[in-house]
Design a protein around this motif. Structure first.
Motif, short mmCIF file in Angstrom:
data_model
loop_
_atom_site.label_atom_id
_atom_site.label_comp_id
_atom_site.label_asym_id
_atom_site.label_seq_id
_atom_site.Cartn_x
_atom_site.Cartn_y
_atom_site.Cartn_z
N ILE A 50 35.59 38.06 30.04
CA ILE A 50 36.41 37.46 31.18
C ILE A 50 36.24 38.21 32.47
O ILE A 50 36.30 37.55 33.46
CB ILE A 50 37.91 37.53 30.69
N LEU A 53 33.13 36.87 33.89
CA LEU A 53 33.54 35.37 34.17
C LEU A 53 34.16 35.41 35.70
O LEU A 53 33.74 34.38 36.44
CB LEU A 53 33.95 34.70 33.26
N ILE A 54 35.14 36.19 35.69
CA ILE A 54 36.09 35.83 37.24
C ILE A 54 34.94 36.33 38.04
O ILE A 54 34.84 36.14 39.24
CB ILE A 54 36.86 36.94 36.95
N TYR A 57 32.68 33.79 39.18
CA TYR A 57 33.38 32.88 39.96
C TYR A 57 33.23 33.17 41.29
O TYR A 57 33.06 32.56 42.38
CB TYR A 57 34.72 32.49 39.39
N HIS A 58 33.87 34.52 41.44
CA HIS A 58 34.02 34.91 43.02
C HIS A 58 32.58 35.23 43.66
O HIS A 58 32.57 34.84 44.95
CB HIS A 58 34.70 36.45 42.94
N TYR A 88 37.80 37.36 48.99
CA TYR A 88 37.38 37.00 47.56
C TYR A 88 37.27 38.34 46.67
O TYR A 88 37.53 38.33 45.58
CB TYR A 88 36.16 36.34 47.60
N VAL A 91 40.62 39.83 45.78
CA VAL A 91 41.48 38.93 44.82
C VAL A 91 40.52 38.99 43.51
O VAL A 91 41.23 39.18 42.43
CB VAL A 91 41.27 37.22 45.19
N LEU A 94 41.52 42.57 42.04
CA LEU A 94 43.10 42.69 41.82
C LEU A 94 43.11 42.24 40.35
O LEU A 94 44.04 42.43 39.66
CB LEU A 94 43.85 41.55 42.61
N LEU A 95 42.21 41.14 39.88
CA LEU A 95 42.37 40.78 38.37
C LEU A 95 41.45 41.37 37.65
O LEU A 95 41.86 41.96 36.33
CB LEU A 95 41.71 39.41 38.48
#
Lengths: 260, 260
Positions: A50, A53-54, A57-58, A88, A91, A94-95
């Protein structure tokens, strides 16, 4: 926007595309490899995938934002007036930064109480670190950059110290076959994380204009690949070794003996 | 469209991108994690992932609608004349809010009769609540907004009361290890749901123009992340704990004894 040369533009452009390929490939590797570890480590590998994956995306968003910010015509790069979106990255961090810490804690397989306590503490510190870095990142005033850099370094140093000392202590309780890898993961975390505050400082120590932009973008991209994809491969290898040490054989009744 | 500043535009823009990343990541987490819970809880986790998947889809649409509504040039934000589509949120809620209630009911594992009765009652009330809120949302007349807000609050309060009291009663029949989490889920539902009527009221209590638009969009986004993704993680953890309490060990013949 800073004026950058065609070579600088293309270097950053290609670095972003490289990152999309690496993060996407890593995600597929982790999601498929998840079936080859014992149930006790599946959540760690899910989170590892994950994270990439994140990041994938970014990097797709970052790549599009870079393309929108500059126009290339007859070998000349000009700013289009569309701002490159630095947010981006923040963000994303942060995740992903709290999740990276959680995947490391999960693969260590500490007691449930210790897992919850460490995950909460390090997760909150990581989010705080990212939030404190952002006001500095979007400023071009060196004094402001240094102020937020110094503030973000406080949680950063607490996390790195905690991981470095905390992990060393729990290595003794890990199976023999995984100790070398966990030691490597410990060092890789500390070294790859140190990239970020160093890259942040580039514009404050003499890199200017296009060179600063290029150094920051390529620097963060390399750091992200090491801290997420390379680190993830180590986590996966640790999970495979620990599964074997627990007597787990993928797809067999050996799974019967595993805790969830 | 209200005139908004560049900072407001970017804050909403980045909040929407953040929501896409969170909802997408959460969906993958639930769909992979589904293999780690007992068959009795698989449907609850499937629905948990479907809720975040539907939300991810709508945030992609909301993000695109936001980009289409404003043009940013040389640091100035101007309205393009294309209306930002508020309906995406209400269409999302019409689907996801009844599903959120059903995932909570399913993970409690009540009797089949009680599950059907509660699911039907709460599902219909939730749909009614969303339908009653929409005429107010698209109005800029405070009196109209208050009227539909008050009407939507009737099913809202019945649902919250029912969950809060109903869940408390059934907590005693849950395994010891999951009670703390179910209590947290109960509180999280009430608190996160209360965000929505409060955010709705922002434009009626002094927030005007760009500040109102920004507060509403960021407010709803935060509420959605808490009510769907964070709540979903709690549901997943409850399902894992209850699976363990039922004697379920992931990937073994123990599955044979579980109901689907």
């Amino acid at each position: 926007m800073d004026i950058i040369s065609l070579n600088q533009y293309e270097l950053v452009f290609n670095a972003f595309s490289f990152a999309i390929a690496v993060m996407g490939a890593a995600t597929v590797f982790f999601f498929l490899g998840r079936s080859q570890v014992a149930p006790a480590y599946k959540t760690a590998i899910t989170i590892t995938g994950i994270v990439t994956l994140i990041a994938a995306y970014h990097y797709v968003r970052i790549f599009a934002s870079w393309e929108a910010s500059y126009a290339v015509m007859a070998g000349q790069v000009t700013a289009t007036g569309v701002k490159f979106n630095d947010a981006y990255r923040y963000v994303d961090w942060l995740l992903t930064v709290p999740l990276l810490l959680i995947e490391l804690i999960l693969v260590m397989r500490l007691s449930p109480a210790e897992t919850a306590a460490k995950g909460t503490k390090l997760g909150i510190l990581a989010a705080l670190m990212v939030v404190l870095g952002y006001p500095g990142e979007i400023s071009s005033v060196p004094g402001t950059r240094w102020l937020w850099w110094a503030l973000a370094m406080i949680p950063f140093l607490i996390i790195v110290y905690d991981l470095f000392v905390g992990l060393k202590r729990s290595i003794d309780s890990q199976p023999e076959s995984a100790r070398g890898l966990i030691s490597t993961a410990r060092w890789l975390t500390v070294v790859s994380w140190c990239f970020y505050p160093v890259v942040f400082v580039f514009p404050m120590i003499g890199f200017t204009g296009g060179a600063a932009t290029t150094a920051v973008q390529v620097g963060y991209t390399v750091a992200d690949i090491v801290a997420k994809a390379v680190f993830g491969v180590l986590i996966y290898m640790i999970a495979v070794r620990k599964s074997a040490a627990d007597g787990y054989v993928s797809g067999t009744l050996g799974e019967r003996n595993m805790a969830v």
